[in-house]
Design a protein around this motif. Structure first.
Motif, PDB file in Angstrom:
ATOM      1  N   THR A 182      18.752  13.130  11.241  1.00  0.00           N
ATOM      2  CA  THR A 182      18.695  14.587  10.938  1.00  0.00           C
ATOM      3  C   THR A 182      19.628  14.978  12.205  1.00  0.00           C
ATOM      4  N   ASP A 183      19.709  14.303  13.433  1.00  0.00           N
ATOM      5  CA  ASP A 183      20.172  14.737  14.342  1.00  0.00           C
ATOM      6  C   ASP A 183      21.771  14.852  14.166  1.00  0.00           C
ATOM      7  N   ASN A 184      22.322  14.187  13.125  1.00  0.00           N
ATOM      8  CA  ASN A 184      23.785  14.078  12.784  1.00  0.00           C
ATOM      9  C   ASN A 184      24.172  15.222  11.782  1.00  0.00           C
ATOM     10  N   ILE A 185      23.085  15.931  11.226  1.00  0.00           N
ATOM     11  CA  ILE A 185      23.608  17.035  10.295  1.00  0.00           C
ATOM     12  C   ILE A 185      23.987  18.225  11.323  1.00  0.00           C
ATOM     13  N   SER A 186      25.364  18.593  10.930  1.00  0.00           N
ATOM     14  CA  SER A 186      26.053  19.587  11.682  1.00  0.00           C
ATOM     15  C   SER A 186      25.348  21.078  11.094  1.00  0.00           C
ATOM     16  N   ASP A 187      25.518  21.127   9.689  1.00  0.00           N
ATOM     17  CA  ASP A 187      25.040  22.459   9.150  1.00  0.00           C
ATOM     18  C   ASP A 187      23.622  22.354   8.968  1.00  0.00           C
ATOM     19  N   LYS A 188      22.816  22.854   9.753  1.00  0.00           N
ATOM     20  CA  LYS A 188      21.183  22.775   9.369  1.00  0.00           C
ATOM     21  C   LYS A 188      20.774  23.346   8.241  1.00  0.00           C
ATOM     22  N   ASP A 189      21.530  24.407   7.848  1.00  0.00           N
ATOM     23  CA  ASP A 189      21.300  25.118   6.526  1.00  0.00           C
ATOM     24  C   ASP A 189      20.997  24.231   5.204  1.00  0.00           C
ATOM     25  N   GLU A 190      21.896  23.101   5.412  1.00  0.00           N
ATOM     26  CA  GLU A 190      21.970  22.125   4.215  1.00  0.00           C
ATOM     27  C   GLU A 190      20.465  21.175   3.969  1.00  0.00           C
ATOM     28  N   LEU A 191      19.980  21.194   5.176  1.00  0.00           N
ATOM     29  CA  LEU A 191      18.738  20.377   4.901  1.00  0.00           C
ATOM     30  C   LEU A 191      17.701  20.642   4.138  1.00  0.00           C
ATOM     31  N   LEU A 192      17.177  21.818   4.152  1.00  0.00           N
ATOM     32  CA  LEU A 192      16.067  22.330   3.272  1.00  0.00           C
ATOM     33  C   LEU A 192      16.481  22.262   1.730  1.00  0.00           C
ATOM     34  N   PRO A 193      17.858  22.486   1.372  1.00  0.00           N
ATOM     35  CA  PRO A 193      18.021  22.403  -0.197  1.00  0.00           C
ATOM     36  C   PRO A 193      18.043  20.999  -0.569  1.00  0.00           C
ATOM     37  N   HIS A 194      18.469  20.120   0.609  1.00  0.00           N
ATOM     38  CA  HIS A 194      18.742  18.933   0.006  1.00  0.00           C
ATOM     39  C   HIS A 194      17.268  18.107   0.064  1.00  0.00           C
ATOM     40  N   LEU A 195      16.508  18.481   0.986  1.00  0.00           N
ATOM     41  CA  LEU A 195      14.980  18.131   0.879  1.00  0.00           C
ATOM     42  C   LEU A 195      14.392  18.326  -0.361  1.00  0.00           C
ATOM     43  N   GLN A 196      14.733  19.642  -0.941  1.00  0.00           N
ATOM     44  CA  GLN A 196      14.143  20.370  -2.195  1.00  0.00           C
ATOM     45  C   GLN A 196      14.715  19.335  -3.341  1.00  0.00           C
ATOM     46  N   LYS A 197      16.005  19.069  -3.306  1.00  0.00           N
ATOM     47  CA  LYS A 197      16.771  18.233  -4.164  1.00  0.00           C
ATOM     48  C   LYS A 197      16.091  16.648  -4.532  1.00  0.00           C
ATOM     49  N   LEU A 198      15.811  16.237  -3.074  1.00  0.00           N
ATOM     50  CA  LEU A 198      15.281  14.792  -3.127  1.00  0.00           C
ATOM     51  C   LEU A 198      13.714  14.809  -3.791  1.00  0.00           C
ATOM     52  N   GLY A 199      13.098  16.042  -3.399  1.00  0.00           N
ATOM     53  CA  GLY A 199      11.555  16.024  -3.824  1.00  0.00           C
ATOM     54  C   GLY A 199      11.562  16.262  -5.282  1.00  0.00           C
ATOM     55  N   ALA A 200      12.919  16.761  -6.003  1.00  0.00           N
ATOM     56  CA  ALA A 200      12.624  16.839  -7.608  1.00  0.00           C
ATOM     57  C   ALA A 200      12.977  15.527  -8.252  1.00  0.00           C
ATOM     58  N   MET A 201      13.328  14.375  -7.342  1.00  0.00           N
ATOM     59  CA  MET A 201      13.721  13.132  -7.952  1.00  0.00           C
ATOM     60  C   MET A 201      12.552  12.277  -8.388  1.00  0.00           C
ATOM     61  N   GLU A 213       0.873  -1.175   0.181  1.00  0.00           N
ATOM     62  CA  GLU A 213       0.305   0.020   0.154  1.00  0.00           C
ATOM     63  C   GLU A 213       0.755   1.431   0.055  1.00  0.00           C
ATOM     64  N   LEU A 214       1.907   1.180   0.736  1.00  0.00           N
ATOM     65  CA  LEU A 214       3.010   2.293   0.993  1.00  0.00           C
ATOM     66  C   LEU A 214       4.351   1.876   0.952  1.00  0.00           C
ATOM     67  N   ILE A 215       5.216   2.469   0.425  1.00  0.00           N
ATOM     68  CA  ILE A 215       6.638   2.384   0.605  1.00  0.00           C
ATOM     69  C   ILE A 215       7.104   3.417   1.289  1.00  0.00           C
ATOM     70  N   VAL A 216       7.912   2.905   2.501  1.00  0.00           N
ATOM     71  CA  VAL A 216       8.576   3.848   3.548  1.00  0.00           C
ATOM     72  C   VAL A 216       9.861   3.825   3.079  1.00  0.00           C
ATOM     73  N   PHE A 217      10.478   5.092   2.228  1.00  0.00           N
ATOM     74  CA  PHE A 217      12.031   4.807   1.546  1.00  0.00           C
ATOM     75  C   PHE A 217      12.665   5.720   2.408  1.00  0.00           C
ATOM     76  N   LEU A 218      13.542   4.880   3.170  1.00  0.00           N
ATOM     77  CA  LEU A 218      14.519   5.643   4.266  1.00  0.00           C
ATOM     78  C   LEU A 218      15.921   5.728   3.445  1.00  0.00           C
ATOM     79  N   VAL A 219      16.428   7.307   3.948  1.00  0.00           N
ATOM     80  CA  VAL A 219      17.672   7.909   3.288  1.00  0.00           C
ATOM     81  C   VAL A 219      18.429   8.353   4.608  1.00  0.00           C
ATOM     82  N   GLU A 220      19.529   8.445   4.432  1.00  0.00           N
ATOM     83  CA  GLU A 220      20.344   9.117   5.603  1.00  0.00           C
ATOM     84  C   GLU A 220      20.934  10.547   5.590  1.00  0.00           C
TER      85      GLU A 220
END
Ligand code: GDP
Ligand code: MG
Length: 167
Positions: free
Chosen positions: A120-139, A84-91
């Protein structure tokens, strides 16, 4: 009504940790023979009259060196479509060739998919997260993209609700 939900992702992204957090217990693997059935049942999420059966899709191996693995991968690609649903995990903000391979199987399956960005607790530069999520969202047209920390328990309830609401 019980629906199948597959948790997929390359090794070490935190699938087992998320599963344990979702189930609220440390024992998650109910069957140790992943290659004998089309799905390995990992646990069952229950809420009122809804049940999500969390499964591991056998053969989603990233190494295809041996013919048997190729065969298992083909079997996995067909069984993944039954969920019904795939939960796709990335790091975190990491994206590797192995993630690429899992994504291709997700696309092949045509099943709805939520992308879960773990550690996400491992991401030292929190500013990197949003652009990364946008990149993933385009895939891919993911139903949702949810940043979490499975080990800290952040966002786990959201995943649980998305799983149950998908049924
Ligand atoms: P699996 O191979 O996908 O099942 O990954 P595991 O659940 O076994 O986790 C792999 C490693 O990542 C383990 O050392 C976990 O403790 C660690 N891990 C899992 N989730 C998180 C998280 O949210 N944050 C951090 N920092 N580590 C995590
Ligand atoms: Mg695991």
């Amino acid at each position: 009504y019980a629906g199948l939900i597959a948790i997929v992702g390359r090794p070490n992204v935190g699938k087992s940790t998320l599963l344990n957090a979702l189930l609220g217990q440390k024992i998650s693997i109910t069957s140790k023979k992943p290659q004998t059935t089309r799905h390995r049942i990992l646990g069952i999420l229950t809420e009122e009259n809804r049940q999500a059966v969390l499964v591991d899709t056998p053969g989603l191996h990233t190494e295809e060196k041996r013919a048997i693995n190729r065969l298992m991968n083909r079997a996995a690609s067909s069984s993944i479509a039954e969920v019904e649903l795939i939960v796709f995990l990335v790091e975190g903000t990491l994206w590797t060739k192995d993630d690429e391979l899992v994504l291709s199987k997700v696309k092949q399956s045509g099943a709805p998919c939520i992308l879960v960005v773990n550690k996400t607790d491992n991401i030292s530069d929190k500013d990197e997260l949003l652009p990364h999520l946008q990149k993933l969202g385009a895939m891919h047209e993911f139903r949702e993209i949810v940043p979490i920390s499975a080990s800290k328990g952040h966002g786990v309830d959201t995943i649980s609700q998305l799983c149950l609401n998908s049924l």
